[in-house]
Design a protein around this motif. Sequence first.
Motif, PDB file in Angstrom:
ATOM      1  N   THR A   1       2.069   9.228 -12.069  1.00  0.00           N
ATOM      2  CA  THR A   1       1.056  10.215 -12.447  1.00  0.00           C
ATOM      3  C   THR A   1       1.696  11.507 -12.930  1.00  0.00           C
ATOM      4  O   THR A   1       1.215  12.148 -13.872  1.00  0.00           O
ATOM      5  N   LEU A   2       2.782  11.891 -12.292  1.00  0.00           N
ATOM      6  CA  LEU A   2       3.449  13.158 -12.624  1.00  0.00           C
ATOM      7  C   LEU A   2       3.909  13.231 -14.079  1.00  0.00           C
ATOM      8  O   LEU A   2       3.990  14.318 -14.650  1.00  0.00           O
ATOM      9  N   VAL A   3       4.215  12.087 -14.691  1.00  0.00           N
ATOM     10  CA  VAL A   3       4.803  12.108 -16.038  1.00  0.00           C
ATOM     11  C   VAL A   3       3.794  11.783 -17.137  1.00  0.00           C
ATOM     12  O   VAL A   3       4.168  11.666 -18.300  1.00  0.00           O
ATOM     13  N   GLN A   4       2.515  11.666 -16.784  1.00  0.00           N
ATOM     14  CA  GLN A   4       1.512  11.340 -17.801  1.00  0.00           C
ATOM     15  C   GLN A   4       1.217  12.552 -18.693  1.00  0.00           C
ATOM     16  O   GLN A   4       1.174  13.696 -18.224  1.00  0.00           O
ATOM     17  N   THR A   5       0.989  12.269 -19.968  1.00  0.00           N
ATOM     18  CA  THR A   5       0.642  13.331 -20.923  1.00  0.00           C
ATOM     19  C   THR A   5      -0.813  13.272 -21.354  1.00  0.00           C
ATOM     20  O   THR A   5      -1.335  14.238 -21.896  1.00  0.00           O
ATOM     21  N   ASP A   6      -1.474  12.129 -21.120  1.00  0.00           N
ATOM     22  CA  ASP A   6      -2.893  11.957 -21.419  1.00  0.00           C
ATOM     23  C   ASP A   6      -3.665  12.217 -20.131  1.00  0.00           C
ATOM     24  O   ASP A   6      -3.394  11.596 -19.097  1.00  0.00           O
ATOM     25  N   VAL A   7      -4.634  13.122 -20.179  1.00  0.00           N
ATOM     26  CA  VAL A   7      -5.289  13.549 -18.945  1.00  0.00           C
ATOM     27  C   VAL A   7      -6.074  12.423 -18.283  1.00  0.00           C
ATOM     28  O   VAL A   7      -6.116  12.313 -17.051  1.00  0.00           O
ATOM     29  N   LYS A   8      -6.695  11.521 -19.072  1.00  0.00           N
ATOM     30  CA  LYS A   8      -7.427  10.411 -18.468  1.00  0.00           C
ATOM     31  C   LYS A   8      -6.469   9.395 -17.844  1.00  0.00           C
ATOM     32  O   LYS A   8      -6.756   8.831 -16.787  1.00  0.00           O
TER      33      LYS A   8
ATOM     34  N   LEU B   1      -3.645  10.182 -16.577  1.00  0.00           N
ATOM     35  CA  LEU B   1      -3.166  10.838 -15.364  1.00  0.00           C
ATOM     36  C   LEU B   1      -4.114  10.582 -14.196  1.00  0.00           C
ATOM     37  O   LEU B   1      -3.685  10.207 -13.103  1.00  0.00           O
ATOM     38  N   ILE B   2      -5.410  10.773 -14.444  1.00  0.00           N
ATOM     39  CA  ILE B   2      -6.378  10.545 -13.365  1.00  0.00           C
ATOM     40  C   ILE B   2      -6.426   9.067 -12.988  1.00  0.00           C
ATOM     41  O   ILE B   2      -6.581   8.709 -11.814  1.00  0.00           O
ATOM     42  N   ALA B   3      -6.262   8.184 -13.993  1.00  0.00           N
ATOM     43  CA  ALA B   3      -6.268   6.742 -13.727  1.00  0.00           C
ATOM     44  C   ALA B   3      -5.107   6.351 -12.809  1.00  0.00           C
ATOM     45  O   ALA B   3      -5.292   5.631 -11.821  1.00  0.00           O
ATOM     46  N   PHE B   4      -3.901   6.812 -13.118  1.00  0.00           N
ATOM     47  CA  PHE B   4      -2.756   6.477 -12.270  1.00  0.00           C
ATOM     48  C   PHE B   4      -2.872   7.140 -10.896  1.00  0.00           C
ATOM     49  O   PHE B   4      -2.390   6.587  -9.898  1.00  0.00           O
ATOM     50  N   SER B   5      -3.508   8.300 -10.834  1.00  0.00           N
ATOM     51  CA  SER B   5      -3.716   8.917  -9.518  1.00  0.00           C
ATOM     52  C   SER B   5      -4.611   8.038  -8.646  1.00  0.00           C
ATOM     53  O   SER B   5      -4.476   8.021  -7.420  1.00  0.00           O
ATOM     54  N   SER B   6      -5.518   7.282  -9.281  1.00  0.00           N
ATOM     55  CA  SER B   6      -6.385   6.379  -8.525  1.00  0.00           C
ATOM     56  C   SER B   6      -5.591   5.256  -7.880  1.00  0.00           C
ATOM     57  O   SER B   6      -5.945   4.783  -6.794  1.00  0.00           O
ATOM     58  N   VAL B   7      -4.518   4.808  -8.534  1.00  0.00           N
ATOM     59  CA  VAL B   7      -3.659   3.793  -7.932  1.00  0.00           C
ATOM     60  C   VAL B   7      -3.068   4.324  -6.627  1.00  0.00           C
ATOM     61  O   VAL B   7      -3.038   3.630  -5.601  1.00  0.00           O
ATOM     62  N   SER B   8      -2.620   5.583  -6.661  1.00  0.00           N
ATOM     63  CA  SER B   8      -2.061   6.205  -5.463  1.00  0.00           C
ATOM     64  C   SER B   8      -3.126   6.412  -4.394  1.00  0.00           C
ATOM     65  O   SER B   8      -2.933   6.075  -3.225  1.00  0.00           O
ATOM     66  N   HIS B   9      -4.282   6.948  -4.794  1.00  0.00           N
ATOM     67  CA  HIS B   9      -5.343   7.232  -3.819  1.00  0.00           C
ATOM     68  C   HIS B   9      -5.898   5.958  -3.196  1.00  0.00           C
ATOM     69  O   HIS B   9      -6.218   5.929  -1.999  1.00  0.00           O
ATOM     70  N   MET B  10      -6.046   4.887  -3.995  1.00  0.00           N
ATOM     71  CA  MET B  10      -6.538   3.634  -3.423  1.00  0.00           C
ATOM     72  C   MET B  10      -5.469   2.968  -2.567  1.00  0.00           C
ATOM     73  O   MET B  10      -5.781   2.141  -1.699  1.00  0.00           O
ATOM     74  N   GLY B  11      -4.191   3.328  -2.782  1.00  0.00           N
ATOM     75  CA  GLY B  11      -3.142   2.891  -1.872  1.00  0.00           C
ATOM     76  C   GLY B  11      -3.374   3.440  -0.465  1.00  0.00           C
ATOM     77  O   GLY B  11      -3.145   2.740   0.535  1.00  0.00           O
ATOM     78  N   PHE B  12      -3.844   4.688  -0.377  1.00  0.00           N
ATOM     79  CA  PHE B  12      -4.225   5.253   0.919  1.00  0.00           C
ATOM     80  C   PHE B  12      -5.315   4.413   1.568  1.00  0.00           C
ATOM     81  O   PHE B  12      -5.302   4.161   2.776  1.00  0.00           O
TER      82      PHE B  12
ATOM     83  N   SER C   1       0.837  -1.212   0.000  1.00  0.00           N
ATOM     84  CA  SER C   1       0.000   0.000   0.000  1.00  0.00           C
ATOM     85  C   SER C   1       0.864   1.252   0.000  1.00  0.00           C
ATOM     86  O   SER C   1       0.598   2.208  -0.743  1.00  0.00           O
ATOM     87  N   ALA C   2       1.913   1.267   0.836  1.00  0.00           N
ATOM     88  CA  ALA C   2       2.801   2.434   0.902  1.00  0.00           C
ATOM     89  C   ALA C   2       3.530   2.640  -0.423  1.00  0.00           C
ATOM     90  O   ALA C   2       3.676   3.774  -0.904  1.00  0.00           O
ATOM     91  N   VAL C   3       3.971   1.545  -1.032  1.00  0.00           N
ATOM     92  CA  VAL C   3       4.651   1.638  -2.331  1.00  0.00           C
ATOM     93  C   VAL C   3       3.686   2.177  -3.385  1.00  0.00           C
ATOM     94  O   VAL C   3       4.052   3.030  -4.211  1.00  0.00           O
ATOM     95  N   ALA C   4       2.440   1.689  -3.371  1.00  0.00           N
ATOM     96  CA  ALA C   4       1.447   2.135  -4.355  1.00  0.00           C
ATOM     97  C   ALA C   4       1.190   3.633  -4.249  1.00  0.00           C
ATOM     98  O   ALA C   4       1.021   4.320  -5.262  1.00  0.00           O
ATOM     99  N   ILE C   5       1.160   4.152  -3.020  1.00  0.00           N
ATOM    100  CA  ILE C   5       0.914   5.590  -2.821  1.00  0.00           C
ATOM    101  C   ILE C   5       1.991   6.414  -3.523  1.00  0.00           C
ATOM    102  O   ILE C   5       1.689   7.332  -4.300  1.00  0.00           O
ATOM    103  N   VAL C   6       3.248   6.097  -3.254  1.00  0.00           N
ATOM    104  CA  VAL C   6       4.354   6.907  -3.774  1.00  0.00           C
ATOM    105  C   VAL C   6       4.621   6.599  -5.241  1.00  0.00           C
ATOM    106  O   VAL C   6       4.764   7.508  -6.066  1.00  0.00           O
ATOM    107  N   TRP C   7       4.680   5.316  -5.597  1.00  0.00           N
ATOM    108  CA  TRP C   7       4.944   4.942  -6.992  1.00  0.00           C
ATOM    109  C   TRP C   7       3.844   5.479  -7.906  1.00  0.00           C
ATOM    110  O   TRP C   7       4.122   6.032  -8.976  1.00  0.00           O
TER     111      TRP C   7
END
Length: 489
Positions: free
Chosen positions: A292-299, A301-312, A281-287
């Motif tokens: 997410t920071l390097v995504q160029t497609d906006v959808k 970006l939001i998809a990878f942010s969900s990996v981090s948020h669900m890590g929380f 879970s901790a790795v998922a949050i940071v990784w």
Amino acid sequence: MSAYPVLTTTTFLPVIGAALILLFGRERLARWLALATTLGTFAISIPVYVHFNKGSNALQFVETAAWIPSLNIGYGMGVDGISLPFIFLATLLSILCVGASWAAVQTRVREFYAALMIAETAMIGLFAASNLFLFFVFWELMLIPVFLLIGVWGGPGRVYAAVKFLIFTLSGSVLMLVGIIVIYRTCGTLDFKALAVARASLQPAQQAWLFAAFLAAFAVKVPMFPVHTWLPNAHTEAPTAGSVILAGILLKMGAYGFLRVSLPIFPHGVQLFLKPMLVISAVAIVWGAYVTLVQTDVKRLIAFSSVSHMGFVTLGIFTLNRTGVEGAILQMVNHGIISAALFLCIGMIYERTHTREIKDYGGVAKTAPIYSTLLALFCLAAAGTPGLNSFIGEFLIIGGAFKTQAWLGAMAVWGVALGTAYVIWLYYRMVMGEMNPALVGLKLELNAREVATLAPLVFLAVFLGVYPDYVLSYLHAPVAQLLSAGVTP
């Protein structure tokens, strides 16, 4: 208490709506039938919220009936404070999906809305099921409409994304089915309440294997690192309504499975896998945040942010303390609201620009001030800004993580900082600065229907930011019961 089977009616009304939509062939009527069905489903569910007893940790509005007597399998429904917020979220987001698709979907309109209605039944039914057999039925039912939504109405890569989604989710589900069979043969029942007692029949080694089997299904749905790779493809190619359902509800099913099945039934398995779950879970949050920071497609970006948020969320659940678990459930609700809102915002502007590349935007605020204001609100909420809904959830999870181990809390804080960076960076590139010449002349501002679609999410983002105890008050009794059942280290 309601005098009629409110949960069954709420669950299966969308299926009736789907049948009517398919029977009546006109596209315009299909849209209105879908809207009437989703509004009716939401209205019928209101007595559940009005008459719910927050002080009780037992299932309420219980409905039972004989189903397969020879196998001691019954039809059972009921809700507690953990499942209730997600039924509300499922009924609300279904209405918004209809509104968001009103003009966006122009092909196979009847089939689209029928699939949407079946997905709503699966979502509500899963959170209302009071036995493991019915839980599995709705779990599997959810795959069919989501597969169709991605594969038929998605983008250019829709077939690959839909098949990848199906392979990942079915692979996990097969192992869960094996686990259900083992539980049934060992305990003689699949009722959640009975299993809380009958789990004593499960040996510690059995519980370890069963936890792993159910983990395969739940981790894919969350999605946990490293079985998350289906998510960016599915989100990117799905139509707006599909992305809203995926982010708003589908991802929550896996985390809900941990709360409803793994923690109360496999306490020894939980203890055995506890440290790996916290680390992942901790790795998922940071990784997830760095990717997410390097995504160029906006959808994406939001998809990878969900990996981090669900890590929380999974971090909070496996802290196994009240602060972390309550924060995790609250954050599940918050993420459902904010991710749905962001996908709606992106879908609305995509209908005008037909591009998801962030570099193709810029200066949107000059011609679309209402859109820019609402997007700013949702971006700030996603970043965990105090006064908006995600702040308290993240605060509680971080507090629970520090209670467990200090380094887990530090990783979570790091994830929050990175999350703020990628959300603000996204907003700056899309909305601020000079307008992209390719956007000149396009009518980017929202219309009244689109503002009405986003309005409930605006209200929830602010209301739960100011008054998070409205949701937390539902959680105190069932979470206390869950943690007193032997999973606390």
